[in-house]
Design a protein around this motif. Structure first.
Motif, PDB file in Angstrom:
ATOM      1  N   LEU A  18       0.834  -1.190   0.000  1.00  0.00           N
ATOM      2  CA  LEU A  18       0.000   0.000   0.000  1.00  0.00           C
ATOM      3  C   LEU A  18       0.881   1.257   0.000  1.00  0.00           C
ATOM      4  O   LEU A  18       1.731   1.428   0.867  1.00  0.00           O
ATOM      5  N   LYS A  19       0.701   2.102  -0.991  1.00  0.00           N
ATOM      6  CA  LYS A  19       1.475   3.335  -1.130  1.00  0.00           C
ATOM      7  C   LYS A  19       0.681   4.489  -0.529  1.00  0.00           C
ATOM      8  O   LYS A  19      -0.505   4.630  -0.791  1.00  0.00           O
ATOM      9  N   VAL A  20       1.354   5.290   0.244  1.00  0.00           N
ATOM     10  CA  VAL A  20       0.736   6.473   0.829  1.00  0.00           C
ATOM     11  C   VAL A  20       1.047   7.635  -0.097  1.00  0.00           C
ATOM     12  O   VAL A  20       2.195   8.024  -0.241  1.00  0.00           O
ATOM     13  N   GLY A  21       0.030   8.176  -0.738  1.00  0.00           N
ATOM     14  CA  GLY A  21       0.225   9.261  -1.680  1.00  0.00           C
ATOM     15  C   GLY A  21      -0.744  10.408  -1.484  1.00  0.00           C
ATOM     16  O   GLY A  21      -0.826  11.300  -2.306  1.00  0.00           O
ATOM     17  N   ASP A  22      -1.464  10.385  -0.377  1.00  0.00           N
ATOM     18  CA  ASP A  22      -2.453  11.417  -0.102  1.00  0.00           C
ATOM     19  C   ASP A  22      -2.207  11.955   1.308  1.00  0.00           C
ATOM     20  O   ASP A  22      -2.033  11.190   2.256  1.00  0.00           O
ATOM     21  N   ARG A  23      -2.181  13.268   1.428  1.00  0.00           N
ATOM     22  CA  ARG A  23      -1.894  13.914   2.709  1.00  0.00           C
ATOM     23  C   ARG A  23      -2.961  13.567   3.753  1.00  0.00           C
ATOM     24  O   ARG A  23      -2.640  13.268   4.904  1.00  0.00           O
ATOM     25  N   LEU A  24      -4.209  13.591   3.367  1.00  0.00           N
ATOM     26  CA  LEU A  24      -5.295  13.304   4.301  1.00  0.00           C
ATOM     27  C   LEU A  24      -5.234  11.857   4.791  1.00  0.00           C
ATOM     28  O   LEU A  24      -5.395  11.582   5.985  1.00  0.00           O
ATOM     29  N   LEU A  25      -4.980  10.935   3.879  1.00  0.00           N
ATOM     30  CA  LEU A  25      -4.829   9.524   4.261  1.00  0.00           C
ATOM     31  C   LEU A  25      -3.659   9.341   5.216  1.00  0.00           C
ATOM     32  O   LEU A  25      -3.759   8.622   6.209  1.00  0.00           O
ATOM     33  N   ALA A  26      -2.550   9.997   4.942  1.00  0.00           N
ATOM     34  CA  ALA A  26      -1.372   9.887   5.804  1.00  0.00           C
ATOM     35  C   ALA A  26      -1.665  10.412   7.204  1.00  0.00           C
ATOM     36  O   ALA A  26      -1.272   9.799   8.205  1.00  0.00           O
ATOM     37  N   HIS A  27      -2.366  11.537   7.288  1.00  0.00           N
ATOM     38  CA  HIS A  27      -2.724  12.075   8.604  1.00  0.00           C
ATOM     39  C   HIS A  27      -3.648  11.118   9.357  1.00  0.00           C
ATOM     40  O   HIS A  27      -3.483  10.907  10.555  1.00  0.00           O
ATOM     41  N   ARG A  28      -4.599  10.544   8.654  1.00  0.00           N
ATOM     42  CA  ARG A  28      -5.528   9.608   9.313  1.00  0.00           C
ATOM     43  C   ARG A  28      -4.811   8.351   9.793  1.00  0.00           C
ATOM     44  O   ARG A  28      -5.079   7.851  10.881  1.00  0.00           O
ATOM     45  N   LEU A  29      -3.899   7.821   8.979  1.00  0.00           N
ATOM     46  CA  LEU A  29      -3.142   6.640   9.390  1.00  0.00           C
ATOM     47  C   LEU A  29      -2.305   6.931  10.620  1.00  0.00           C
ATOM     48  O   LEU A  29      -2.257   6.126  11.562  1.00  0.00           O
ATOM     49  N   CYS A  30      -1.623   8.069  10.632  1.00  0.00           N
ATOM     50  CA  CYS A  30      -0.793   8.424  11.784  1.00  0.00           C
ATOM     51  C   CYS A  30      -1.637   8.669  13.028  1.00  0.00           C
ATOM     52  O   CYS A  30      -1.190   8.419  14.145  1.00  0.00           O
ATOM     53  N   LYS A  31      -2.847   9.146  12.833  1.00  0.00           N
ATOM     54  CA  LYS A  31      -3.719   9.422  13.960  1.00  0.00           C
ATOM     55  C   LYS A  31      -4.338   8.145  14.534  1.00  0.00           C
ATOM     56  O   LYS A  31      -4.416   7.974  15.754  1.00  0.00           O
ATOM     57  N   PHE A  32      -4.763   7.225  13.667  1.00  0.00           N
ATOM     58  CA  PHE A  32      -5.485   6.047  14.124  1.00  0.00           C
ATOM     59  C   PHE A  32      -4.588   4.881  14.522  1.00  0.00           C
ATOM     60  O   PHE A  32      -5.012   4.035  15.313  1.00  0.00           O
ATOM     61  N   ILE A  33      -3.377   4.802  13.997  1.00  0.00           N
ATOM     62  CA  ILE A  33      -2.456   3.732  14.385  1.00  0.00           C
ATOM     63  C   ILE A  33      -1.585   4.276  15.512  1.00  0.00           C
ATOM     64  O   ILE A  33      -0.812   5.207  15.306  1.00  0.00           O
ATOM     65  N   ALA A  51       3.539   6.379   6.233  1.00  0.00           N
ATOM     66  CA  ALA A  51       2.700   7.579   6.253  1.00  0.00           C
ATOM     67  C   ALA A  51       3.454   8.751   6.884  1.00  0.00           C
ATOM     68  O   ALA A  51       3.403   9.879   6.376  1.00  0.00           O
ATOM     69  N   MET A  52       4.181   8.495   7.964  1.00  0.00           N
ATOM     70  CA  MET A  52       4.952   9.558   8.597  1.00  0.00           C
ATOM     71  C   MET A  52       6.077  10.041   7.685  1.00  0.00           C
ATOM     72  O   MET A  52       6.350  11.247   7.611  1.00  0.00           O
ATOM     73  N   CYS A  53       6.716   9.121   6.989  1.00  0.00           N
ATOM     74  CA  CYS A  53       7.780   9.508   6.048  1.00  0.00           C
ATOM     75  C   CYS A  53       7.220  10.334   4.894  1.00  0.00           C
ATOM     76  O   CYS A  53       7.859  11.289   4.445  1.00  0.00           O
ATOM     77  N   TYR A  54       6.032   9.991   4.422  1.00  0.00           N
ATOM     78  CA  TYR A  54       5.399  10.763   3.352  1.00  0.00           C
ATOM     79  C   TYR A  54       5.126  12.191   3.819  1.00  0.00           C
ATOM     80  O   TYR A  54       5.395  13.154   3.100  1.00  0.00           O
ATOM     81  N   LEU A  55       4.598  12.316   5.030  1.00  0.00           N
ATOM     82  CA  LEU A  55       4.300  13.650   5.543  1.00  0.00           C
ATOM     83  C   LEU A  55       5.572  14.476   5.728  1.00  0.00           C
ATOM     84  O   LEU A  55       5.600  15.667   5.422  1.00  0.00           O
ATOM     85  N   ALA A  56       6.635  13.836   6.205  1.00  0.00           N
ATOM     86  CA  ALA A  56       7.876  14.568   6.453  1.00  0.00           C
ATOM     87  C   ALA A  56       8.629  14.872   5.166  1.00  0.00           C
ATOM     88  O   ALA A  56       9.102  15.998   4.967  1.00  0.00           O
TER      89      ALA A  56
END
Length: 125
Positions: A54-69, A109-114
């Motif tokens: 699974l590739k993280v390519g969306d800012r909103l998805l990345a924020h949700r993953l970091c928040k929920f995991i 997801a954290m790496c994508y955001l950073a």
């Protein structure tokens, strides 16, 4: 500097261990994978592969993953009575057969955001 690329692509495994140790580690991993399928976890292989790919390519998805995991196991606790510790409940997240894949997804997801978005991820650490 891209965190994910520097931690995954630039590691030279052969410089850390000898070839014999690397082969024995590979045999151990193969044996571990065989034991997972022996205990009935083989049916989770497609889900594991899907989570790993699974590739993280969306800012909103990345924020949700970091928040929920969660960053650490929410079930680990010390049970206290009148200020004295009665017993300790160990972390049970590692009993989850998909634990490594979910933690890896959070890391990506954290790496994508950073790296890609240039955002501060200290709130998720």
């Amino acid at each position: 500097m891209k965190v994910f690329e520097s931690t995954t692509k630039k590691i030279f495994f052969s410089s850390w261990v000898s070839l014999h140790q690397a082969e024995s580690k590979k045999a151990d991993v193969t044996q571990l994978q065989a034991s997972h399928s022996h205990f009935g976890w083989g049916f989770l292989r497609p889900l594991r592969q899907w989570l790993d790919n699974l590739k993280v390519g969306d800012r909103l998805l990345a924020h949700r993953l970091c928040k929920f995991i969660p960053a650490q196991c929410p079930f680990e606790r010390d049970v206290k009575l009148f200020g004295k510790t009665l017993f300790h409940i160990p972390p049970m997240c590692k009993l989850n057969p998909l634990y490594e894949e979910v933690v890896g997804l959070r890391f990506r997801a954290m790496c994508y955001l950073a790296d890609e978005c240039g955002e501060d991820i200290s709130q998720y650490c």
